[in-house]
Design a protein around this motif. Structure first.
Motif, short mmCIF file in Angstrom:
data_model
loop_
_atom_site.label_atom_id
_atom_site.label_comp_id
_atom_site.label_asym_id
_atom_site.label_seq_id
_atom_site.Cartn_x
_atom_site.Cartn_y
_atom_site.Cartn_z
N LEU A 36 48.58 -30.38 -30.23
CA LEU A 36 49.54 -29.60 -31.11
C LEU A 36 50.83 -29.90 -31.16
N PRO A 37 51.59 -29.60 -30.05
CA PRO A 37 53.00 -29.85 -30.18
C PRO A 37 53.29 -31.44 -30.27
N SER A 38 52.48 -32.25 -29.81
CA SER A 38 52.68 -33.76 -29.92
C SER A 38 52.78 -33.96 -31.12
N VAL A 39 52.01 -33.41 -32.11
CA VAL A 39 51.82 -33.93 -33.69
C VAL A 39 53.01 -33.05 -34.33
N ALA A 40 53.08 -31.75 -33.86
CA ALA A 40 54.15 -30.88 -34.72
C ALA A 40 55.73 -31.44 -34.36
N PHE A 41 55.92 -31.51 -33.33
CA PHE A 41 57.26 -31.82 -32.86
C PHE A 41 57.90 -33.19 -32.65
N PHE A 42 56.67 -34.37 -32.22
CA PHE A 42 57.18 -35.22 -31.65
C PHE A 42 56.41 -36.62 -32.54
N ASP A 43 56.07 -36.28 -33.77
CA ASP A 43 55.40 -37.36 -34.57
C ASP A 43 54.40 -37.91 -34.07
N GLY A 44 53.55 -37.61 -33.34
CA GLY A 44 52.33 -37.82 -32.62
C GLY A 44 52.77 -38.86 -31.26
N ALA A 45 53.78 -38.65 -30.74
CA ALA A 45 53.83 -39.37 -29.46
C ALA A 45 53.19 -38.89 -28.35
N ARG A 46 52.42 -39.53 -27.57
CA ARG A 46 51.54 -39.13 -26.68
C ARG A 46 50.25 -38.45 -27.12
N ALA A 47 50.07 -38.51 -28.44
CA ALA A 47 48.84 -37.70 -28.74
C ALA A 47 47.47 -38.62 -28.69
N ALA A 48 47.66 -39.78 -28.31
CA ALA A 48 46.37 -40.70 -28.24
C ALA A 48 45.16 -40.08 -27.24
N GLY A 49 45.90 -39.75 -26.23
CA GLY A 49 45.07 -39.43 -24.74
C GLY A 49 44.05 -38.12 -25.28
N ALA A 50 44.77 -37.20 -26.21
CA ALA A 50 44.32 -35.85 -26.50
C ALA A 50 43.36 -36.10 -27.64
N VAL A 51 43.64 -36.99 -28.50
CA VAL A 51 42.72 -37.43 -29.52
C VAL A 51 41.52 -37.85 -29.04
#
Length: 85
Positions: A36-51
């Motif tokens: 959630l914060p990776s997508v909401a605040f950081f344009d998806g930075a470091r979201a790959a692991g959570a996805v």
């Protein structure tokens, strides 16, 4: 016990003790709380692991839901149970 308390959702995973913060990101609450914060605040930075973690849980849950039960397998298979044989 491993879901929400280990996820770090109410604070941050970095504020939890060393192994707990990392382990807490593996269940869905931790992965979702990181995504959630990776997508909401950081344009998806470091979201790959959570996805990938959430996708793995989704695929494994779907596979378990669609797998025949052991009782069906003992009675001769899913097809014979479906056909009523």
């Amino acid at each position: 016990m491993l879901g929400h308390p280990f996820s770090g959702a109410s604070s941050a995973p970095e504020m939890l003790p060393a192994p707990v913060g990392v382990i807490g990101q593996w269940p869905p609450p931790g992965a979702g709380a990181s995504l959630l914060p990776s997508v909401a605040f950081f344009d998806g930075a470091r979201a790959a692991g959570a996805v990938l973690t959430l996708a793995w849980w989704g695929v494994s849950g779907r596979g378990r839901a669609l797998a025949p039960s052991p009782a069906t397998l003992r009675s001769g298979g899913a097809l014979s149970a479906f056909l009523g044989e």
